[in-house]
Design an enzyme around this catalytic site. Structure first.
Site, short mmCIF file in Angstrom:
data_model
loop_
_atom_site.label_atom_id
_atom_site.label_comp_id
_atom_site.label_asym_id
_atom_site.label_seq_id
_atom_site.Cartn_x
_atom_site.Cartn_y
_atom_site.Cartn_z
N HIS A 66 -9.16 -5.56 11.51
CA HIS A 66 -9.70 -5.54 10.15
C HIS A 66 -11.09 -4.72 10.21
CE1 HIS A 66 -6.49 -8.23 9.10
NE2 HIS A 66 -6.96 -8.16 7.99
N GLU A 121 0.73 -1.23 -0.24
CA GLU A 121 -0.07 -0.13 0.02
C GLU A 121 0.99 1.28 -0.09
OE1 GLU A 121 -2.77 -3.18 1.24
OE2 GLU A 121 -0.61 -2.51 1.83
#
Length: 338
Positions: A142, A73
């Site tokens: 998450h 990322e």
């Protein structure tokens, strides 16, 4: 089916599509109109997107404009920002905004600040998009909502749609915007269906929408958690309680005017947000309303958030951790003193 837009008085021919299809349509329509736009992220190409939100786009636009990346990322966020400085308009997909933390230095220190630091020589027309907040039993790392983190940063715009119509119209506006936009979706909404116009349309950033007119209390929310407000309003209506529901849609810039106007009518405010309780969007709204409309309040503002802990994995604990419509009902009755 034909539907009239109450604000423009224009008739639209409508179709019913999924949230993920609305996202794909918005990206594809903009990419057809502007060759400088491309999509980049993990599994966006060969796999049609982790949530099938880019289905068919590789076949149409090819591997130079729909680009699969490694799990990196920080790397592909930086590539996107650099290419935006050189005339492109990237769409960067994060598989989840939990993973954007790996690339947050690029977003906060480069995308958000480059226009100011360059004296206006570089603008960054880039969209970072992907799902936010909880999506079931995915564990503490998450299941986090970072809308308020990014909204705290000058230079960024932050958008969180709650339905297919808003998602498509807002995403098209985000892609056309000359500033960096954080566009947050939800894994639990990709399969949601809703009507969208078959014709071209956009929705301006920074404008909230009154989803339900009411007289007794204002409920402000955004994203998937707003569904709990709808459930609560349906139940409260049976008791003769009329709820006005405002969907913020954008949290930076925040449409303070719509909230203040509604509170001046209902005199009571409940804010529902899927985020930890400390220093969030609902906290900002609470301050602004008491500062600008204190004399109109007939009760203290109530804000509803998740528990102040990491998200639990246990389904029993997760149910208790997340706000729900029963919490909204209790909050409404509290501000109504019943």
């Amino acid at each position: 089916m034909l539907q009239r837009n109450q604000k423009t008085n224009r008739l639209y021919k409508m179709k019913t599509i999924q949230f993920r299809e609305a996202i794909a349509e918005a990206m594809s329509e903009e990419m057809r109109a502007d060759e400088s736009i491309y999509l980049m992220g993990e599994e966006v190409a060969e796999y049609n997107g982790a949530y099938k939100a880019s289905k068919g786009m590789l076949d149409e636009f090819g591997p130079e404009r729909v680009i699969d990346t490694p799990i990196s990322e920080l790397g592909f966020a930086g590539i996107g920002i650099g290419s935006a400085m050189n005339g492109n308009r990237p769409i960067i997909e994060f598989m989840t905004f939990n993973f954007s933390l790996v690339g947050i230095d690029q977003i906060i220190n480069n995308a958000a600040k480059m226009r100011q630091m360059s004296g206006g020589q570089f603008n960054i027309p880039i969209v970072f998009r992907g799902p936010t907040a909880s999506a079931g039993q995915l564990g503490a790392t998450h299941s986090q909502a970072f809308e308020n983190w990014y909204a705290n940063t000058p230079g960024l715009k932050v958008v969180i749609p709650s339905n297919p119509y808003d998602a498509k119209g807002l995403l098209k506006s985000a892609i056309r915007d000359d500033d960096p936009v954080i566009f947050m979706e939800s894994e639990q909404m990709y399969g949601d269906k809703g009507e969208v116009p078959e014709d071209e349309y956009t929705i301006p950033l920074g404008v909230a929408d009154i989803k339900r007119q009411g007289e007794d209390v204002t409920i402000v929310s955004f994203g998937k958690i707003i569904k709990e407000a709808y459930k609560a309003a349906d139940e409260l209506e049976k008791d003769g309680i009329s709820c006005e529901i405002i969907d913020l849609r954008t949290v930076r810039p925040l449409d303070y005017e719509s909230i203040i106007k509604s509170v001046k009518k209902t005199n009571r405010l409940v804010v529902l947000e899927e985020a930890w309780p400390f220093g969030n969007v609902s906290t900002e709204i609470t301050y602004k309303v008491q500062n600008d409309a204190f004399d109109y309040l007939d009760a203290p503002i109530v804000k509803i958030n998740t528990a102040d802990t990491p998200a639990p994995y246990s389904p029993v604990l997760l149910k208790e951790w997340l706000p729900n419509h029963e919490d909204v009902i209790k909050a409404v009755k509290k501000v109504l003193y019943i």
